[in-house]
Write a protein that holds these residues in place. Sequence first.
Motif, PDB file in Angstrom:
ATOM      1  N   CYS A   1       0.690  -1.275   0.068  1.00 10.34           N
ATOM      2  CA  CYS A   1       0.061   0.102  -0.023  1.00 10.34           C
ATOM      3  C   CYS A   1       0.890   1.256  -0.041  1.00 10.34           C
ATOM      4  O   CYS A   1       0.365   2.144  -0.736  1.00 10.34           O
ATOM      5  CB  CYS A   1      -0.946   0.034   1.306  1.00 10.34           C
ATOM      6  N   ALA A   2       1.857   0.934   0.648  1.00  5.93           N
ATOM      7  CA  ALA A   2       2.796   2.589   0.778  1.00  5.93           C
ATOM      8  C   ALA A   2       3.626   2.704  -0.559  1.00  5.93           C
ATOM      9  O   ALA A   2       3.823   3.698  -0.945  1.00  5.93           O
ATOM     10  CB  ALA A   2       3.988   2.369   1.911  1.00  5.93           C
ATOM     11  N   PHE A   3       3.941   1.366  -1.325  1.00  3.19           N
ATOM     12  CA  PHE A   3       4.519   1.311  -2.600  1.00  3.19           C
ATOM     13  C   PHE A   3       3.526   1.998  -3.532  1.00  3.19           C
ATOM     14  O   PHE A   3       4.041   2.772  -4.405  1.00  3.19           O
ATOM     15  CB  PHE A   3       4.873   0.180  -3.018  1.00  3.19           C
ATOM     16  N   MET A   4       2.382   1.686  -3.371  1.00  2.00           N
ATOM     17  CA  MET A   4       1.472   2.283  -4.419  1.00  2.00           C
ATOM     18  C   MET A   4       1.091   3.579  -4.346  1.00  2.00           C
ATOM     19  O   MET A   4       1.064   4.577  -5.371  1.00  2.00           O
ATOM     20  CB  MET A   4       0.084   1.194  -4.407  1.00  2.00           C
ATOM     21  N   ALA A   5       0.987   4.022  -3.227  1.00  2.00           N
ATOM     22  CA  ALA A   5       0.724   5.595  -2.845  1.00  2.00           C
ATOM     23  C   ALA A   5       1.063   5.932  -1.403  1.00  2.00           C
ATOM     24  O   ALA A   5       0.731   5.633  -0.422  1.00  2.00           O
ATOM     25  CB  ALA A   5      -0.535   5.843  -3.011  1.00  2.00           C
TER      26      ALA A   5
ATOM     27  N   THR B   1      -7.380  -2.359  -2.369  1.00  2.00           N
ATOM     28  CA  THR B   1      -8.591  -1.337  -2.767  1.00  2.00           C
ATOM     29  C   THR B   1      -9.014  -0.297  -1.795  1.00  2.00           C
ATOM     30  O   THR B   1      -9.352   0.742  -2.794  1.00  2.00           O
ATOM     31  CB  THR B   1      -9.760  -2.464  -2.519  1.00  2.00           C
ATOM     32  N   ALA B   2      -8.737  -0.259  -0.714  1.00  2.00           N
ATOM     33  CA  ALA B   2      -8.821   0.879  -0.164  1.00  2.00           C
ATOM     34  C   ALA B   2      -8.031   2.232  -0.392  1.00  2.00           C
ATOM     35  O   ALA B   2      -8.300   3.316  -0.547  1.00  2.00           O
ATOM     36  CB  ALA B   2      -8.729   0.474   1.388  1.00  2.00           C
ATOM     37  N   THR B   3      -6.525   1.733  -0.640  1.00  2.00           N
ATOM     38  CA  THR B   3      -5.355   2.643  -0.785  1.00  2.00           C
ATOM     39  C   THR B   3      -5.909   3.325  -2.388  1.00  2.00           C
ATOM     40  O   THR B   3      -5.632   4.302  -2.550  1.00  2.00           O
ATOM     41  CB  THR B   3      -4.117   2.066  -0.860  1.00  2.00           C
TER      42      THR B   3
ATOM     43  N   ILE C   1       9.887  -2.197  13.369  1.00  2.00           N
ATOM     44  CA  ILE C   1      10.609  -1.487  12.276  1.00  2.00           C
ATOM     45  C   ILE C   1       9.496  -0.842  11.594  1.00  2.00           C
ATOM     46  O   ILE C   1       9.582   0.408  11.132  1.00  2.00           O
ATOM     47  CB  ILE C   1      11.045  -2.643  11.085  1.00  2.00           C
ATOM     48  N   LEU C   2       8.160  -1.322  11.516  1.00  2.00           N
ATOM     49  CA  LEU C   2       7.116  -0.791  10.789  1.00  2.00           C
ATOM     50  C   LEU C   2       6.514   0.527  11.668  1.00  2.00           C
ATOM     51  O   LEU C   2       6.247   1.573  10.969  1.00  2.00           O
ATOM     52  CB  LEU C   2       5.925  -1.818  11.005  1.00  2.00           C
ATOM     53  N   TYR C   3       6.601   0.578  13.055  1.00  2.00           N
ATOM     54  CA  TYR C   3       6.330   1.713  13.775  1.00  2.00           C
ATOM     55  C   TYR C   3       7.379   3.015  13.525  1.00  2.00           C
ATOM     56  O   TYR C   3       6.806   3.980  13.476  1.00  2.00           O
ATOM     57  CB  TYR C   3       6.344   1.078  15.256  1.00  2.00           C
ATOM     58  N   VAL C   4       8.598   2.369  13.485  1.00  2.00           N
ATOM     59  CA  VAL C   4       9.729   3.435  13.300  1.00  2.00           C
ATOM     60  C   VAL C   4       9.236   4.184  11.817  1.00  2.00           C
ATOM     61  O   VAL C   4       9.367   5.376  11.647  1.00  2.00           O
ATOM     62  CB  VAL C   4      10.879   2.798  13.166  1.00  2.00           C
ATOM     63  N   PHE C   5       9.111   3.362  10.976  1.00  2.00           N
ATOM     64  CA  PHE C   5       8.972   3.925   9.373  1.00  2.00           C
ATOM     65  C   PHE C   5       7.818   4.790   9.495  1.00  2.00           C
ATOM     66  O   PHE C   5       7.648   5.826   8.948  1.00  2.00           O
ATOM     67  CB  PHE C   5       8.362   2.586   8.457  1.00  2.00           C
ATOM     68  N   ALA C   6       6.643   4.233  10.301  1.00  2.00           N
ATOM     69  CA  ALA C   6       5.243   4.922  10.222  1.00  2.00           C
ATOM     70  C   ALA C   6       5.692   6.331  11.044  1.00  2.00           C
ATOM     71  O   ALA C   6       4.967   7.265  10.632  1.00  2.00           O
ATOM     72  CB  ALA C   6       4.309   4.156  10.969  1.00  2.00           C
ATOM     73  N   ARG C   7       6.312   6.443  12.087  1.00  2.00           N
ATOM     74  CA  ARG C   7       6.542   7.563  12.816  1.00  2.00           C
ATOM     75  C   ARG C   7       7.307   8.556  12.201  1.00  2.00           C
ATOM     76  O   ARG C   7       7.415   9.808  12.452  1.00  2.00           O
ATOM     77  CB  ARG C   7       7.150   7.050  14.203  1.00  2.00           C
ATOM     78  N   THR C   8       8.604   8.139  11.322  1.00  2.00           N
ATOM     79  CA  THR C   8       9.165   9.129  10.651  1.00  2.00           C
ATOM     80  C   THR C   8       8.600  10.049   9.661  1.00  2.00           C
ATOM     81  O   THR C   8       7.832   9.522   8.944  1.00  2.00           O
ATOM     82  CB  THR C   8      10.414   8.284   9.985  1.00  2.00           C
ATOM     83  N   LYS C   9       8.462  11.160  10.162  1.00  2.00           N
ATOM     84  CA  LYS C   9       7.807  12.362   9.462  1.00  2.00           C
ATOM     85  C   LYS C   9       6.221  12.003   9.586  1.00  2.00           C
ATOM     86  O   LYS C   9       5.434  12.539   8.482  1.00  2.00           O
ATOM     87  CB  LYS C   9       8.299  12.313   7.936  1.00  2.00           C
ATOM     88  N   LYS C  10       5.897  11.147  10.064  1.00  2.00           N
ATOM     89  CA  LYS C  10       4.443  10.801  10.270  1.00  2.00           C
ATOM     90  C   LYS C  10       3.916  10.194   8.979  1.00  2.00           C
ATOM     91  O   LYS C  10       2.534  10.346   8.564  1.00  2.00           O
ATOM     92  CB  LYS C  10       3.692  11.873  10.643  1.00  2.00           C
ATOM     93  N   THR C  11       4.632   9.560   8.012  1.00  2.00           N
ATOM     94  CA  THR C  11       4.345   9.023   6.816  1.00  2.00           C
ATOM     95  C   THR C  11       4.867   7.794   6.421  1.00  2.00           C
ATOM     96  O   THR C  11       5.697   7.292   7.079  1.00  2.00           O
ATOM     97  CB  THR C  11       4.617   9.749   5.692  1.00  2.00           C
ATOM     98  N   MET C  12       4.133   7.181   5.385  1.00  2.00           N
ATOM     99  CA  MET C  12       4.977   5.894   4.930  1.00  2.00           C
ATOM    100  C   MET C  12       5.208   6.207   3.422  1.00  2.00           C
ATOM    101  O   MET C  12       4.155   6.262   2.677  1.00  2.00           O
ATOM    102  CB  MET C  12       3.995   4.476   4.749  1.00  2.00           C
ATOM    103  N   ASN C  13       6.501   6.283   3.067  1.00  2.00           N
ATOM    104  CA  ASN C  13       6.720   6.504   1.524  1.00  2.00           C
ATOM    105  C   ASN C  13       7.031   5.237   0.792  1.00  2.00           C
ATOM    106  O   ASN C  13       7.024   4.005   1.500  1.00  2.00           O
ATOM    107  CB  ASN C  13       7.699   7.494   1.608  1.00  2.00           C
ATOM    108  N   ARG C  14       7.291   5.422  -0.341  1.00  2.00           N
ATOM    109  CA  ARG C  14       7.246   4.023  -1.290  1.00  2.00           C
ATOM    110  C   ARG C  14       8.514   3.328  -0.893  1.00  2.00           C
ATOM    111  O   ARG C  14       8.364   2.142  -0.917  1.00  2.00           O
ATOM    112  CB  ARG C  14       7.334   4.718  -2.584  1.00  2.00           C
ATOM    113  N   TRP C  15       9.709   4.012  -0.586  1.00  2.00           N
ATOM    114  CA  TRP C  15      10.910   3.380  -0.469  1.00  2.00           C
ATOM    115  C   TRP C  15      10.691   2.602   0.759  1.00  2.00           C
ATOM    116  O   TRP C  15      11.244   1.461   0.984  1.00  2.00           O
ATOM    117  CB  TRP C  15      11.956   4.154  -0.253  1.00  2.00           C
TER     118      TRP C  15
END
Length: 302
Positions: free
Chosen positions: A86-90, A215-217, A269-283
């Motif tokens: 989902c993060a990779f898609m958008a 689908t939701a994304t 790891i997922l929490y750290v990614f989500a917390r960084t800049k409060k976003t999940m990016n494609r990378w």
Amino acid sequence: MEYLLLLIGFVLLIKGADFFVDGSSSLARIMKVPSVIIGLTIVAMGTSAPEASVSVNAALAGSNDIAISNVIGSNLFNGLVVVGVCAFMAGFKTNPEILKRDMPLNIIVTAILCIMLLDRHINHIILLISMAVYIAVMVISALKNRETADECKILSLPKSLIFIIGGLIAVIFGGTLVVDNACLIAKDFGVSENFIGLTIIAIGTSLPELVTSITATRKGDSGLALGNAIGSNLFNILFILGMSATICPLNVLSESIIDCIILLVSAVILYVFARTKKTMNRWEGIVCVFLYVGYTAYLLIR
């Protein structure tokens, strides 16, 4: 024949999830409840139905390997692949409530499961009570935040319920077809029951979460997508393992302890990614998917 039924299962999953997301999002607006709450409760529980069916039936049959490995494998797939894709898609902004409440809770619950596995005993009472408390908190949160929901109604209430029920039936039936026939195909290649539980069955029962979140994304509802994945993980551990352990005491394998520790690390790891800049990016999404690929490679070597 197995391959044909597998294909039919995928079709049911995809179309069922499409209807399910539409109905759930519409219901959230009709009830003036934020879609993230719907994602953490109704959608999460609904898409976890295949895991519940597999693990409970496995417990009844005495197949402890499948009962435990299905939950651990599904949670790894949800956290790394579902959220990662989902993060990779958008790339999306992380919902503040999920970041503050649900993702830390996911880490805590996973850590508790690790402790239980190390103790070789799954305390079903603690898990089921925790599940009841979590649902109560979700209901209270929904009531407090009714005014923040979107006022726009997409579907009427009866049509929303029909979409939810019909979509859920298709998702569950499709997931069952995928799992059953994937297992038949896998057994033809002579792989172990534990490996099947961690991979084939885990991925198969997590397809509803994957398809529903994608689908939701695609519809721009990232709150529902992330909430569905995290909510499903909590539901899998607290309710599904709790019910399975209630039905029959589950024997813990050493491999399951290692897999649960890996699950805990992935949750952090997922929490750290989500917390960084409060976003999940494609990378970050790509990294999550590759971590899962690495874990699968580890299973093959093990």
